[in-house]
Design an enzyme around this catalytic site. Structure first.
Site, mmCIF file in Angstrom:
data_model
loop_
_atom_site.group_PDB
_atom_site.id
_atom_site.type_symbol
_atom_site.label_atom_id
_atom_site.label_comp_id
_atom_site.label_asym_id
_atom_site.label_seq_id
_atom_site.Cartn_x
_atom_site.Cartn_y
_atom_site.Cartn_z
ATOM 1 N N HIS A 88 0.801 -1.237 0.000
ATOM 2 C CA HIS A 88 0.000 0.000 0.000
ATOM 3 C C HIS A 88 0.827 1.277 0.000
ATOM 4 O O HIS A 88 0.256 2.362 0.112
ATOM 5 C CB HIS A 88 -0.915 0.058 1.223
ATOM 6 C CG HIS A 88 -1.986 -0.964 1.230
ATOM 7 N ND1 HIS A 88 -3.220 -0.762 0.671
ATOM 8 C CD2 HIS A 88 -2.011 -2.221 1.724
ATOM 9 C CE1 HIS A 88 -3.969 -1.845 0.844
ATOM 10 N NE2 HIS A 88 -3.240 -2.752 1.479
ATOM 11 N N LYS B 196 -8.379 13.679 4.976
ATOM 12 C CA LYS B 196 -7.484 12.518 4.963
ATOM 13 C C LYS B 196 -6.474 12.724 6.075
ATOM 14 O O LYS B 196 -6.451 13.789 6.701
ATOM 15 C CB LYS B 196 -6.768 12.409 3.614
ATOM 16 C CG LYS B 196 -6.140 13.738 3.126
ATOM 17 C CD LYS B 196 -5.530 13.610 1.756
ATOM 18 C CE LYS B 196 -6.494 13.751 0.602
ATOM 19 N NZ LYS B 196 -6.602 12.579 -0.248
ATOM 20 N N ARG B 197 -5.648 11.688 6.360
ATOM 21 C CA ARG B 197 -4.585 11.880 7.336
ATOM 22 C C ARG B 197 -3.722 13.074 6.923
ATOM 23 O O ARG B 197 -3.577 13.378 5.740
ATOM 24 C CB ARG B 197 -3.720 10.618 7.424
ATOM 25 C CG ARG B 197 -4.411 9.468 8.120
ATOM 26 C CD ARG B 197 -4.729 9.776 9.560
ATOM 27 N NE ARG B 197 -3.531 9.764 10.372
ATOM 28 C CZ ARG B 197 -3.258 8.863 11.300
ATOM 29 N NH1 ARG B 197 -4.107 7.879 11.558
ATOM 30 N NH2 ARG B 197 -2.152 8.934 12.011
ATOM 31 N N LYS C 200 0.755 14.518 1.353
ATOM 32 C CA LYS C 200 -0.621 14.800 0.937
ATOM 33 C C LYS C 200 -0.841 16.305 0.744
ATOM 34 O O LYS C 200 -1.834 16.743 0.192
ATOM 35 C CB LYS C 200 -1.606 14.239 1.951
ATOM 36 C CG LYS C 200 -1.560 12.698 2.035
ATOM 37 C CD LYS C 200 -2.532 12.170 3.065
ATOM 38 C CE LYS C 200 -2.411 10.687 3.335
ATOM 39 N NZ LYS C 200 -3.046 9.823 2.319
ATOM 40 N N THR D 163 -8.607 6.479 -1.889
ATOM 41 C CA THR D 163 -9.954 5.936 -2.063
ATOM 42 C C THR D 163 -10.973 7.046 -1.804
ATOM 43 O O THR D 163 -12.077 7.017 -2.348
ATOM 44 C CB THR D 163 -10.215 4.748 -1.101
ATOM 45 O OG1 THR D 163 -9.778 5.127 0.209
ATOM 46 C CG2 THR D 163 -9.463 3.506 -1.537
ATOM 47 N N LYS E 65 -14.635 8.259 -3.688
ATOM 48 C CA LYS E 65 -15.905 8.558 -3.014
ATOM 49 C C LYS E 65 -16.433 9.926 -3.450
ATOM 50 O O LYS E 65 -17.631 10.103 -3.677
ATOM 51 C CB LYS E 65 -15.712 8.542 -1.490
ATOM 52 C CG LYS E 65 -15.351 7.165 -0.959
ATOM 53 C CD LYS E 65 -14.844 7.199 0.492
ATOM 54 C CE LYS E 65 -14.142 5.888 0.827
ATOM 55 N NZ LYS E 65 -13.311 5.960 2.041
#
Ligand code: F58
Length: 775
Positions: A331, A510-511, A516, A618, A622
């Site tokens: 992952h 998100k985290r 990110k 993911t 969504k």
């Protein structure tokens, strides 16, 4: 519940309702289990350190098709259905993407009717609760099991004794490991019911128990604490979820947790197999084990050890059987997240497994003498290499990520085993992530094309002809508008801030991680705010920027990013000149439930990682599925989302993965970018000079310094392109019909991102498993 309804609290109603639903689920569950035994097909075992399930009551009601009936029943008692649902705590047994993917997979496995079982740990404390004190993240323990949990069935009769440490000796020519520290794993089962209740699988979570829970002698001697010491120690193993989501923890307790649940699961799998079959060589025909990243990697050597040391098969045979059963999903490519154990620590806890890993390495070297590619080298046990060598198939989670796996981390191993790596692009369950969380859109879709899409999401493409019709598009717009109002009410009630429902809802959830790039997002917000202030009364497209996400406790930079965003929000939201055009909010305690509230209301989905770093994502799927447009880089599954929804319906910006690597070679890449973009320079200067922390002007100097002088994640280098893409989004938003058409096309073309499709891919390419449901 043993209470007069007059005195019942929401908790009591929820428990009563949960038991009523659970009863109906149990019938399906027992039938599915019986069927699985009768058919004796191949079973799938999904081993995962994390399952980020969220709530289960609504899930059960929706899957059994009882929404109307339950609503009606509660109304007769004068009880509000949503309030009962809202009383349920989230099962937060995961950190983020990896754990949530495991939960979506369970849903899809049951919907498809694939005989499968999830195995994990029953953490007493899930992922910590996040709150803010003066804008700073504060963590507190999560206590989901303090109230009775109606979805689990304790199985005190299913217990295995496991050991650590001790000695390895030889007895009658056989190797025997005699662990010196023993504990037990006790099973707790949760039924996972699929769509329309046609099938239900089991999630089996292990809890730590002492072999000898209570020492009466010590108690009688007056040493009360010591009397219960064994039990307390054994329980610590399943006490907490490690909250690191992209840094390998390297702690002894973590390795113990990994062995604990992997070994218990392997024993359970063998027990079940041996109850029905004689010949262990048939194991790969009946059993497929999926390792969700390397955390359960020790399951390979443990299976091998039992087959060889305890059942007496030759090492070669045991290895072949193990290889035939095991598969591994990777992952992440982040080097700091790849698990490596110091061999001394490893050897102390699991002395026999260290020997077995050496023998696996030897066997691999003998079969592939070209190079020594080993699971154990430089004083470390490398769980990625070990998993690769042991596994039958290894998969990445998006096309780009799988490709990069072949070119980078597993380049050499891929050269030796060119057929081993396969791709299975992630997906999400349409039941939770569209049908349940977005009832308005779900109804519109069902009115238009029937409800077949819920179990066959690619049917959404049948919406395309409707998108050209004005009245349909108006209904589509109305659904989004209503979802935004609902979210505004929810936020106003809980956080006391009124958002403008007419603004563009721009969401990054998100985290928190530098790769990110939440800091890229907030920098752009600052620059935008400055520009609005330059021309007050200008014709701006109003924006609401919403953030949510947790930072690992020890990840100080990530926590400072949260603090900065909260500080920026405070200044910007208080600014009368800009308030109508820009609002910023960071919602505390992001979890599955909050995501279910936010995603249906999103206009713009922020997927802005440094290219090459996000394995898949993911959340990106969504959002697209719920009619948000993505602003994003060509990273992870964004690439495939853009291909499917159409490039004109996606705001692309930023460097590509190979450009990222080249850009890093330029030693002053950040300074060059800052010099070339005055907006960036000015926004950075505002951070540096304390505009957002006037009482503590030096607070964010280190963030400005980091971005100016090192900027490993290339925030500065991508800033101008990101700014440009944001302005294109503004431009498109000015034309509501144009925007709605793009958003609707995102919905119609995102059907491929169902986890049902992903699971079918695993069943066919990796497991060789079949559905036991009639088509
Ligand atoms: C995530 N990984 C990826 N790791 O970051 C994301 O792109 C992907 O969509 C998702 O997996 C599902 O494939 C992730 O969540 C972890 O949480 C690990 C937990 C344990 C320590 C190392 C990271």
């Amino acid at each position: 519940m043993g209470k007069d309804p007059e005195h019942a609290k929401f908790f009591d109603w929820r428990m009563a309702l949960s038991h009523a639903i659970r009863d109906r689920i149990v019938d399906r569950w027992v039938a599915s289990t019986r069927r699985t035994y009768e058919q004796d097909g191949k079973r799938v075992y999904y081993l995962s350190m994390e399952f980020l399930i969220g709530r289960l009551l609504e899930d059960g009601i929706v899957n059994l098709g009882l929404v109307e009936e339950v609503g009606e029943t509660l109304r007769t008692f004068g009880i509000d259905y949503r309030s009962v649902l809202e009383d349920e705590p989230d099962a937060a047994l995961g950190n983020g993407g990896l754990g949530r993917l495991a939960a979506c997979f369970l849903d899809s496995l049951s919907t498809i009717g694939c005989p499968a079982m999830g195995y994990g740990i029953r953490y007493e404390n899930g992922l910590f609760k996040q709150s803010f004190v003066d804008g700073r993240q504060v963590e507190s323990p999560e206590t989901w099991l303090q109230e009775p949990h109606p979805w689990e069935f304790g199985r005190p009769e299913v217990r295995f004794t496991l050991g650590f440490r001790g000695e390895v000796t030889t007895e009658n020519g056989r190797t025997v490991w005699k662990p010196s520290e023993l504990l037990q794993a006790e099973a707790f089962d949760t039924p996972i019911v699929g769509w329309q209740g046609r099938w239900a699988n089991t999630l089996r979570l292990w809890a730590g128990r002492a072999v000898d829970p209570f020492d009466l002698d010590r108690f009688n001697a007056g040493d009360f604490a010591a009397a219960a010491e064994h039990e307390a120690l054994a329980r610590t193993i399943s006490r907490v979820l490690y909250p690191e989501d992209s840094n390998e923890a390297g702690k002894e307790l973590r390795l113990k947790q990994e062995f604990f649940f992997s070994a218990a699961s392997i024993r359970d799998i063998l027990r079940r197999f041996e109850g029905q079959h004689e010949d262990l060589r048939a194991l790969p025909k009946k059993v497929a084990i999926q390792l969700n990243d390397t955390h359960p990697a020790i399951a390979g050597p443990e299976l091998l050890r039992i087959l060889h040391d305890e059942r007496g098969l030759s090492f070669e045979e045991a290895l072949e059987i193990t290889h035939g059963c095991m598969n591994y999903t990777n992952h992440t490519l982040l080097p700091e997240a790849l698990e490596r154990w110091d061999e001394r620590l490893f050897g102390r806890l699991l002395p026999r497994h260290l020997q077995i890993i050496d023998r696996i390495d030897d066997a691999h070297y003998r079969a592939n003498p070209t190079r020594l590619l080993s699971a154990r080298s430089d004083g470390q046990v490398k769980m990625g290499e070990l998993s690769f060598i042991v596994a039958n198939k290894v998969n990445g989670v998006s096309a780009l990520h799988t490709d990069l796996m072949k070119k980078t981390v597993f380049k050499d191993l891929h050269g030796l085993h060119p057929d081993r790596i396969v791709n299975e692009t992630n997906g999400v369950t349409p039941r939770r992530w569209l049908h349940s969380c977005n009832p308005g859109l779900s109804s519109l879709i069902t009115d238009s094309i029937g409800d077949g899409w819920i179990a066959d999401l690619e049917q959404l493409e049948r919406l395309e002809p409707f998108i050209g019709k004005d009245d349909w598009l108006h209904r589509f717009r109305a659904v989004k508008a209503e979802n935004k109002v609902t979210l505004c009410d929810y936020i106003a009630e809980r956080h006391g801030m009124r958002l403008n429902p007419d603004a563009m809802f721009d969401i990054q959830i998100k985290r928190i991680h530098e790769y990110k790039r939440q800091h890229l997002n907030i920098l752009e917000a600052i620059a935008h705010w400055q520009e609005i202030k330059d021309t007050p009364g200008g014709d701006w497209v109003p924006r609401v920027k919403i953030f949510a996400g947790k930072a690992a406790q020890g990840y100080h930079f990530a926590k400072d990013i949260i603090h900065l965003i909260n500080d920026v929000a405070k200044v910007v939201n208080a600014d009368a000149e800009t308030r109508d055009s820009l609002q910023v909010i960071f919602l505390p305690n992001y979890n599955v439930t909050l995501a279910e509230h936010l995603i249906p209301a999103a206009d713009l989905s922020e997927q802005i990682s440094t290219a090459g770093k996000e394995a898949s994502g993911t959340g990106n799927m969504k959002f697209a599925l719920n009619g948000a447009l993505t602003i994003g880089t060509l990273d992870g599954a964004n690439v495939e989302i853009r291909e499917r929804v159409g490039e004109e319906n996606f705001f692309l910006f930023g460097m590509l993965a190979d450009e990222v690597m080249q850009r890093r070679m330029i030693h002053d890449h950040a300074q060059q970018a800052i010099a070339a973009d005055p907006r960036l320079a000015r926004a950075l200067e505002a951070i540096r000079s304390g505009t957002f922390s006037p009482q503590d002007p030096g607070r964010y100097v280190h963030i400005a310094d980091n971005l100016t002088w090192s900027d490993y994640f290339l925030v500065c280098s991508d800033f101008s392109a990101y700014w440009q893409a944001q302005r294109e989004a503004d431009h498109a938003y000015r034309d509501p019909d144009l925007w709605a058409r793009k958003a609707a096309l995102n919905v119609a073309r995102s059907g491929w991102f169902s986890s049902d499709r992903t699971i079918r891919g695993y069943m066919c390419d990796i497991w060789g498993a079949e559905s036991l449901l009639a088509p």
